[in-house]
Design a protein around this motif. Structure first.
Motif, short mmCIF file in Angstrom:
data_model
loop_
_atom_site.label_atom_id
_atom_site.label_comp_id
_atom_site.label_asym_id
_atom_site.label_seq_id
_atom_site.Cartn_x
_atom_site.Cartn_y
_atom_site.Cartn_z
N UNK A 118 0.80 -1.23 0.00
CA UNK A 118 0.00 0.00 0.00
C UNK A 118 0.83 1.27 0.00
N UNK A 119 1.82 1.35 0.89
CA UNK A 119 2.55 2.61 1.02
C UNK A 119 3.41 2.92 -0.22
N UNK A 120 4.24 1.97 -0.71
CA UNK A 120 5.01 2.30 -1.92
C UNK A 120 4.12 2.65 -3.12
N UNK A 121 3.02 1.90 -3.30
CA UNK A 121 2.13 2.22 -4.42
C UNK A 121 1.52 3.61 -4.27
N UNK A 137 -3.24 2.59 -9.68
CA UNK A 137 -3.28 2.59 -8.22
C UNK A 137 -4.68 2.94 -7.73
N UNK A 138 -5.32 3.90 -8.41
CA UNK A 138 -6.66 4.30 -8.00
C UNK A 138 -7.63 3.13 -8.14
N UNK A 139 -7.49 2.41 -9.26
CA UNK A 139 -8.35 1.27 -9.52
C UNK A 139 -8.16 0.20 -8.43
N UNK A 140 -6.88 -0.07 -8.11
CA UNK A 140 -6.57 -1.06 -7.09
C UNK A 140 -7.16 -0.65 -5.74
N UNK A 141 -7.03 0.64 -5.42
CA UNK A 141 -7.54 1.12 -4.14
C UNK A 141 -9.05 0.96 -4.08
N UNK A 142 -9.72 1.26 -5.18
CA UNK A 142 -11.18 1.14 -5.23
C UNK A 142 -11.58 -0.33 -5.08
N UNK A 193 -4.32 2.13 2.93
CA UNK A 193 -3.01 2.74 3.10
C UNK A 193 -2.56 3.42 1.81
N UNK A 194 -2.89 2.82 0.68
CA UNK A 194 -2.52 3.39 -0.60
C UNK A 194 -3.18 4.75 -0.80
N UNK A 195 -4.48 4.80 -0.57
CA UNK A 195 -5.21 6.06 -0.73
C UNK A 195 -4.64 7.12 0.20
#
Lengths: 315, 285
Positions: A118-121, A137-142, A193-195
């Motif tokens: 999450x954090x590196x992405x 990344x946005x798609x993955x977070x969603x 975490x990514x968001x």
């Protein structure tokens, strides 16, 4: 700082007291007479006579007022005795301790996975804002926020166990058993975490001290990682701590699906068998872990940002 | 056309979210008209039957039509989540206003209780409560409502405290409006925007929570069609008929996606503090 942390540490027992009182009251309102359940367990297939149940109730102290029973339970819990499981008759503390390593392994692996993904992405998405990378990344977070762990678990089993035969569908053992439950459990937290690291880093990058760092002639990488990320990390630490609690909650479902012999599965089995002392013990155990993790987060927080003055913050 | 509405209409993902929710709500409302047959009609001859022209999604392990169960499941899932959220809002508004407006010891006590609940993973506590009350959809809804109100109550209390000092409240008091009227008309109206965003995003979370508990067998009981329970029913047939679990799973994900997309879009619209496009996640509490 030490003052704040000391006060914070003092609230932990108070919160535990509150949680245990709530669950104790609830479990005592639950239908089913423990004396009756225990007698049936001791003599399987025999309908316990009414007098025996009443005598046993007196012996167990179940006729005492709720307050007396709670203080007795609390006294024993403080001495490290969480009572006896209705189902097995064994002491709950040792049963819990037996299942703890499996849960800690699963939760630890999931937390590590979520942080490492999450954090590196999130950082990459922020640095390359608007690029296809950011879009991915946005798609993955969603997706991570949308697909629940139980659906993801079943999809993983379908793909990697049933169809490809790469991984064992259920069970506990080597690293191959750990992969799917850990991925299923970590997805939600990784997405969060990514968001958050993306948003937080973007916010930080617009600060004045970032312009100063660039003006000093520092390399872009140093600017982003040293000056940007360290400051962007604060909210990320908070969410990681809260996420840890949710991992433990989510572990209940994931452990049940994968037949993982951890505390979560222990709790679900106990709920279905109306093994109330076990339910009570697991809730208390989760509360302890959760509060301690939160306390740890506060310490890290303080270490990351010495400017913070906790005196004015309520908690 | 007012500007915010225009902006909303130009946000494709928010519109997609709205479309998904509309379709799901329509499915829920019109299930009796749309479903090919009753959701609980057992036909052992058609056990695990593959999809065909009449029954588009095939039949489950008891020969029940899967499409009908998914459609009626929208009823159970959306209805239960909506009802739970309403109960949460009633508790939260009462507690928040009482604490914020009354202040003093009542405020301290109510907020201590809220903090206690917030300090604990909601799903675990809901699990314990639902387990205690015994497996049923209503019990699970009660359990979720009992642990979920605290965040809202804190939010409402904070807003009551900040709105209470503003001129228009004093003006209202000056013209003789009573406490309750002030709260309902002036305070609630002012916190409506942020609440709508929170409620939309929370609908997704509550659906996940309720379906998760039903998946574990604690919530909705057979033969009621509910997506989480259907998912659990399909588990033994993961190998022979994976579609039994794919359809309800997809239904849950789609609806949650709809609420997430719409919630994000509404936040862009109603919350000016959003940074750079794809938004910071909501901070708990």
């Amino acid at each position: 700082m030490h003052n704040y942390l000391a006060r914070r540490l003092l609230t932990v027992p108070l919160l535990l007291l509150g949680i245990s009182l709530i669950t104790f009251t609830l479990l005592n309102l639950a239908p089913g007479d423990p004396a009756d359940i225990l007698l049936r367990l001791q003599n399987p297939g025999v309908e316990p006579p009414r007098e025996a149940v009443l005598a046993f109730r007196r012996e167990l102290g179940l006729d005492d007022p709720l307050w007396t029973r709670y203080s007795r339970w609390l006294g024993q819990a403080l001495m490290g005795d969480l009572g006896v499981s209705y189902r097995t008759g064994g002491p709950i503390v040792s049963e819990l301790a037996q299942r703890l390593p499996a849960t800690l392994l699963l939760a630890g692996a999931s937390l590590g996975l979520a942080v490492l993904l999450g954090i590196p992405l999130g950082i990459l998405a922020a640095v390359f804002k608007g690029s296809p990378m950011d879009g991915m990344a946005r798609l993955l977070a969603l997706a991570g926020a949308t697909v629940p762990s139980y659906v993801l678990s079943l999809l993983l089993i379908l793909a990697f166990a049933v169809t490809l035969h790469w991984l064992p569908a259920i069970g506990y053992g080597g690293i191959r058993h750990l992969v799917m439950p850990a991925v299923a459990l970590s997805a939600g937290l990784a997405a969060q975490l990514m968001r958050l690291s993306r948003a937080s880093l973007l916010e930080t990058l617009t600060q004045d001290y970032m312009r100063t760092a660039r003006a000093k002639g520092l390399r872009e990488r140093t600017v982003v990682l040293r000056h940007g990320f360290k400051n962007a990390l604060l909210p990320v630490v908070t969410i990681t701590g809260i996420g840890m609690g949710h991992l433990l909650g989510g572990a209940v479902i994931v452990e049940t699906i994968f037949g993982w012999p951890g505390v979560g599965k222990y709790a679900v089995d106990a709920i279905f068998l109306r093994d109330y002392p076990v339910v009570q013990a697991v809730v208390l155990y989760l509360a302890v872990i959760f509060l301690l993790v939160n306390f740890g987060v506060d310490v890290v927080y303080r270490w990351l940002d010495p400017r913070l003055d906790f005196a004015g913050r309520a908690g | 056309m007012p500007q915010p509405l225009q902006r909303f209409l130009r946000d494709p993902s928010a519109l997609l979210g709205l479309a998904i929710i509309t379709v799901a709500a329509a499915a829920a409302l019109l299930a009796p008209l749309l479903a090919p047959q009753g959701p609980t009609l057992v036909d052992l001859e058609r056990r695990l039957a593959s999809p065909d022209r009449h029954f588009w999604l095939g039949a489950d392990h008891l020969g029940r039509d899967v499409l009908s169960r998914v459609l009626y499941g929208a009823r159970t899932t959306l209805g239960a989540a909506g009802l739970t959220l309403s109960v949460i809002m009633v508790i939260a508004v009462l507690v928040g206003i009482l604490a914020g407006y009354h202040g003093g010891w009542l405020d301290t006590m109510l907020m201590a209780l809220a903090d206690l609940l917030l300090a604990f993973p909601a799903l675990v506590l809901a699990l314990a409560i639902a387990g205690t009350l015994g497996p049923s959809l209503l019990n699970v809804m009660m359990a979720v409502a009992l642990v979920w109100w605290a965040g809202y109550a804190r939010l409402i209390r904070g807003m009551v405290l900040s709105v209470r000092q503003r001129e228009f409240v004093e003006a209202a008091r000056a013209v003789g409006a009573g406490d309750w009227r002030i709260m309902v008309h002036h305070v609630l109206r002012n916190i409506l925007g942020p609440m709508v965003v929170l409620v939309t995003l929370d609908m997704g979370l509550i659906i996940l929570g309720l379906s998760g508990l039903s998946f574990l067998g604690l919530g909705s009981q057979p033969p009621t069609p509910e997506w989480g329970a259907m998912l659990n029913d399909g588990r033994p047939f993961l190998q022979s008929a994976p579609r039994l679990m794919l359809y309800p799973g997809a239904a849950i994900c789609l609806v949650v996606l709809g609420f997430n997309l719409l919630g994000d879009g509404l936040r862009d619209l109603l919350d000016p503090t959003v940074v750079h496009g794809w938004k910071s996640p909501r901070r708990p509490g």
